[in-house]
Write a protein that holds these residues in place. Sequence first.
Motif, PDB file in Angstrom:
ATOM      1  N   SER A 113       5.303   6.437   3.404  1.00  0.00           N
ATOM      2  CA  SER A 113       4.248   6.439   4.417  1.00  0.00           C
ATOM      3  C   SER A 113       3.872   5.019   4.801  1.00  0.00           C
ATOM      4  O   SER A 113       3.661   4.720   5.979  1.00  0.00           O
ATOM      5  N   GLN A 114       3.787   4.144   3.812  1.00  0.00           N
ATOM      6  CA  GLN A 114       3.446   2.754   4.088  1.00  0.00           C
ATOM      7  C   GLN A 114       4.499   2.090   4.982  1.00  0.00           C
ATOM      8  O   GLN A 114       4.166   1.334   5.897  1.00  0.00           O
ATOM      9  N   GLY A 115       5.776   2.386   4.728  1.00  0.00           N
ATOM     10  CA  GLY A 115       6.838   1.839   5.565  1.00  0.00           C
ATOM     11  C   GLY A 115       6.759   2.345   6.994  1.00  0.00           C
ATOM     12  O   GLY A 115       6.975   1.584   7.948  1.00  0.00           O
ATOM     13  N   ILE A 116       6.436   3.621   7.161  1.00  0.00           N
ATOM     14  CA  ILE A 116       6.315   4.209   8.497  1.00  0.00           C
ATOM     15  C   ILE A 116       5.136   3.582   9.236  1.00  0.00           C
ATOM     16  O   ILE A 116       5.233   3.255  10.419  1.00  0.00           O
ATOM     17  N   VAL A 117       4.039   3.387   8.533  1.00  0.00           N
ATOM     18  CA  VAL A 117       2.867   2.766   9.152  1.00  0.00           C
ATOM     19  C   VAL A 117       3.180   1.336   9.569  1.00  0.00           C
ATOM     20  O   VAL A 117       2.826   0.904  10.673  1.00  0.00           O
ATOM     21  N   LYS A 118       3.868   0.589   8.721  1.00  0.00           N
ATOM     22  CA  LYS A 118       4.218  -0.793   9.055  1.00  0.00           C
ATOM     23  C   LYS A 118       5.157  -0.865  10.254  1.00  0.00           C
ATOM     24  O   LYS A 118       5.070  -1.788  11.057  1.00  0.00           O
ATOM     25  N   ALA A 119       6.053   0.097  10.375  1.00  0.00           N
ATOM     26  CA  ALA A 119       7.016   0.083  11.478  1.00  0.00           C
ATOM     27  C   ALA A 119       6.384   0.446  12.815  1.00  0.00           C
ATOM     28  O   ALA A 119       6.878   0.047  13.861  1.00  0.00           O
ATOM     29  N   THR A 120       5.283   1.192  12.773  1.00  0.00           N
ATOM     30  CA  THR A 120       4.682   1.664  14.025  1.00  0.00           C
ATOM     31  C   THR A 120       3.361   0.982  14.363  1.00  0.00           C
ATOM     32  O   THR A 120       2.923   1.051  15.513  1.00  0.00           O
ATOM     33  N   SER A 121       2.734   0.341  13.411  1.00  0.00           N
ATOM     34  CA  SER A 121       1.417  -0.267  13.648  1.00  0.00           C
ATOM     35  C   SER A 121       1.375  -1.327  14.739  1.00  0.00           C
ATOM     36  O   SER A 121       0.383  -1.406  15.461  1.00  0.00           O
ATOM     37  N   PRO A 122       2.408  -2.166  14.910  1.00  0.00           N
ATOM     38  CA  PRO A 122       2.309  -3.175  15.967  1.00  0.00           C
ATOM     39  C   PRO A 122       2.074  -2.595  17.357  1.00  0.00           C
ATOM     40  O   PRO A 122       1.519  -3.268  18.218  1.00  0.00           O
ATOM     41  N   ILE A 123       2.465  -1.362  17.575  1.00  0.00           N
ATOM     42  CA  ILE A 123       2.237  -0.743  18.885  1.00  0.00           C
ATOM     43  C   ILE A 123       1.073   0.247  18.831  1.00  0.00           C
ATOM     44  O   ILE A 123       0.296   0.339  19.775  1.00  0.00           O
ATOM     45  N   VAL A 124       0.934   0.964  17.720  1.00  0.00           N
ATOM     46  CA  VAL A 124      -0.110   1.996  17.631  1.00  0.00           C
ATOM     47  C   VAL A 124      -1.505   1.379  17.586  1.00  0.00           C
ATOM     48  O   VAL A 124      -2.428   1.878  18.238  1.00  0.00           O
ATOM     49  N   ILE A 125      -1.691   0.289  16.852  1.00  0.00           N
ATOM     50  CA  ILE A 125      -3.028  -0.297  16.715  1.00  0.00           C
ATOM     51  C   ILE A 125      -3.587  -0.776  18.051  1.00  0.00           C
ATOM     52  O   ILE A 125      -4.737  -0.460  18.380  1.00  0.00           O
ATOM     53  N   PRO A 126      -2.808  -1.486  18.884  1.00  0.00           N
ATOM     54  CA  PRO A 126      -3.355  -1.828  20.208  1.00  0.00           C
ATOM     55  C   PRO A 126      -3.622  -0.593  21.085  1.00  0.00           C
ATOM     56  O   PRO A 126      -4.583  -0.581  21.852  1.00  0.00           O
ATOM     57  N   LEU A 127      -2.782   0.429  20.948  1.00  0.00           N
ATOM     58  CA  LEU A 127      -3.011   1.655  21.725  1.00  0.00           C
ATOM     59  C   LEU A 127      -4.305   2.351  21.296  1.00  0.00           C
ATOM     60  O   LEU A 127      -4.995   2.949  22.123  1.00  0.00           O
ATOM     61  N   ARG A 128      -4.634   2.278  20.009  1.00  0.00           N
ATOM     62  CA  ARG A 128      -5.858   2.920  19.507  1.00  0.00           C
ATOM     63  C   ARG A 128      -7.116   2.297  20.102  1.00  0.00           C
ATOM     64  O   ARG A 128      -8.143   2.946  20.189  1.00  0.00           O
ATOM     65  N   LYS A 129      -7.027   1.035  20.498  1.00  0.00           N
ATOM     66  CA  LYS A 129      -8.183   0.389  21.110  1.00  0.00           C
ATOM     67  C   LYS A 129      -8.468   0.963  22.486  1.00  0.00           C
ATOM     68  O   LYS A 129      -9.597   0.913  22.962  1.00  0.00           O
ATOM     69  N   VAL A 130      -7.433   1.502  23.118  1.00  0.00           N
ATOM     70  CA  VAL A 130      -7.570   2.057  24.461  1.00  0.00           C
ATOM     71  C   VAL A 130      -7.669   3.581  24.428  1.00  0.00           C
ATOM     72  O   VAL A 130      -8.391   4.183  25.216  1.00  0.00           O
ATOM     73  N   ILE A 131      -6.937   4.212  23.502  1.00  0.00           N
ATOM     74  CA  ILE A 131      -6.853   5.673  23.435  1.00  0.00           C
ATOM     75  C   ILE A 131      -7.502   6.141  22.131  1.00  0.00           C
ATOM     76  O   ILE A 131      -6.947   5.942  21.050  1.00  0.00           O
ATOM     77  N   PRO A 132      -8.647   6.792  22.207  1.00  0.00           N
ATOM     78  CA  PRO A 132      -9.313   7.253  20.978  1.00  0.00           C
ATOM     79  C   PRO A 132      -8.614   8.481  20.390  1.00  0.00           C
ATOM     80  O   PRO A 132      -7.922   9.214  21.089  1.00  0.00           O
ATOM     81  N   ALA A 133      -8.829   8.679  19.112  1.00  0.00           N
ATOM     82  CA  ALA A 133      -8.281   9.856  18.439  1.00  0.00           C
ATOM     83  C   ALA A 133      -9.043  11.091  18.892  1.00  0.00           C
ATOM     84  O   ALA A 133     -10.212  11.026  19.276  1.00  0.00           O
ATOM     85  N   PHE A 134      -8.376  12.223  18.833  1.00  0.00           N
ATOM     86  CA  PHE A 134      -8.989  13.500  19.205  1.00  0.00           C
ATOM     87  C   PHE A 134      -8.962  14.392  17.977  1.00  0.00           C
ATOM     88  O   PHE A 134      -7.964  15.054  17.686  1.00  0.00           O
ATOM     89  N   GLY A 135     -10.049  14.391  17.217  1.00  0.00           N
ATOM     90  CA  GLY A 135     -10.089  15.136  15.964  1.00  0.00           C
ATOM     91  C   GLY A 135      -9.107  14.532  14.969  1.00  0.00           C
ATOM     92  O   GLY A 135      -9.103  13.332  14.745  1.00  0.00           O
ATOM     93  N   ARG A 136      -8.256  15.381  14.386  1.00  0.00           N
ATOM     94  CA  ARG A 136      -7.235  14.907  13.453  1.00  0.00           C
ATOM     95  C   ARG A 136      -6.003  14.376  14.171  1.00  0.00           C
ATOM     96  O   ARG A 136      -5.142  13.772  13.554  1.00  0.00           O
ATOM     97  N   LEU A 137      -5.915  14.612  15.471  1.00  0.00           N
ATOM     98  CA  LEU A 137      -4.749  14.191  16.239  1.00  0.00           C
ATOM     99  C   LEU A 137      -4.858  12.718  16.601  1.00  0.00           C
ATOM    100  O   LEU A 137      -5.805  12.293  17.263  1.00  0.00           O
ATOM    101  N   ASP A 138      -3.896  11.953  16.146  1.00  0.00           N
ATOM    102  CA  ASP A 138      -3.833  10.531  16.494  1.00  0.00           C
ATOM    103  C   ASP A 138      -3.179  10.434  17.863  1.00  0.00           C
ATOM    104  O   ASP A 138      -1.956  10.415  17.990  1.00  0.00           O
ATOM    105  N   THR A 139      -3.993  10.397  18.902  1.00  0.00           N
ATOM    106  CA  THR A 139      -3.470  10.403  20.267  1.00  0.00           C
ATOM    107  C   THR A 139      -2.681   9.139  20.590  1.00  0.00           C
ATOM    108  O   THR A 139      -1.777   9.176  21.425  1.00  0.00           O
TER     109      THR A 139
END
Length: 180
Positions: A39-65
């Motif tokens: 899980s840590q490896g998957i998070v590290k591989a996707t965080s450079p793009i997901v973290i900036p997207l999270r600033k613009v796109i909020p989560a919807f419940g448990r769904l990480d939009t």
Amino acid sequence: MHSDPFIMLVKVICNLYLFIVLLRLVLQLTRADFYNPISQGIVKATSPIVIPLRKVIPAFGRLDTASLVLALLVQFVTVALVVVISGAVIAPGAYAIYTVAGTLYHLLDLYFWAMLISVILSWVAPGANHPGAMLVGQITAPLYRTCQRFIPTLGGLDLSPIFIFLAISFLKQVLAPYSI
């Protein structure tokens, strides 16, 4: 259109990253162990793009939009690259259909392989403590629980994987013509 080796190479690279993004989405939906090394490896591989997207796109419940949007973007880029490389022309609305259908197809493919690994592990290493085996169990557990509500075990024999495989295969065949 699919016989070009360069198209195959683009699809493999894009689909591998799409697999990682979808895995992140599924791991969050199933509330899998975040401290698992995989899980840590998957998070590290996707965080450079997901973290900036999270600033613009909020989560919807448990769904990480943000992860869902990233998966759709990766599939859209895959479709666009395949169309451009092959020299084909498709309508703008077809991009949306190929993007959504392709993302769903690959999500079903992820679950197909997770189910297959889960079934094999139940035969050869039941209760394994390997990080990969634990993640596969956490990913597939919601499917098993849902199916077992409708199909009870027969004398210790769990038939739910058969019905899950049938459902996944049926849905994949429905989506296959729209998947790139």
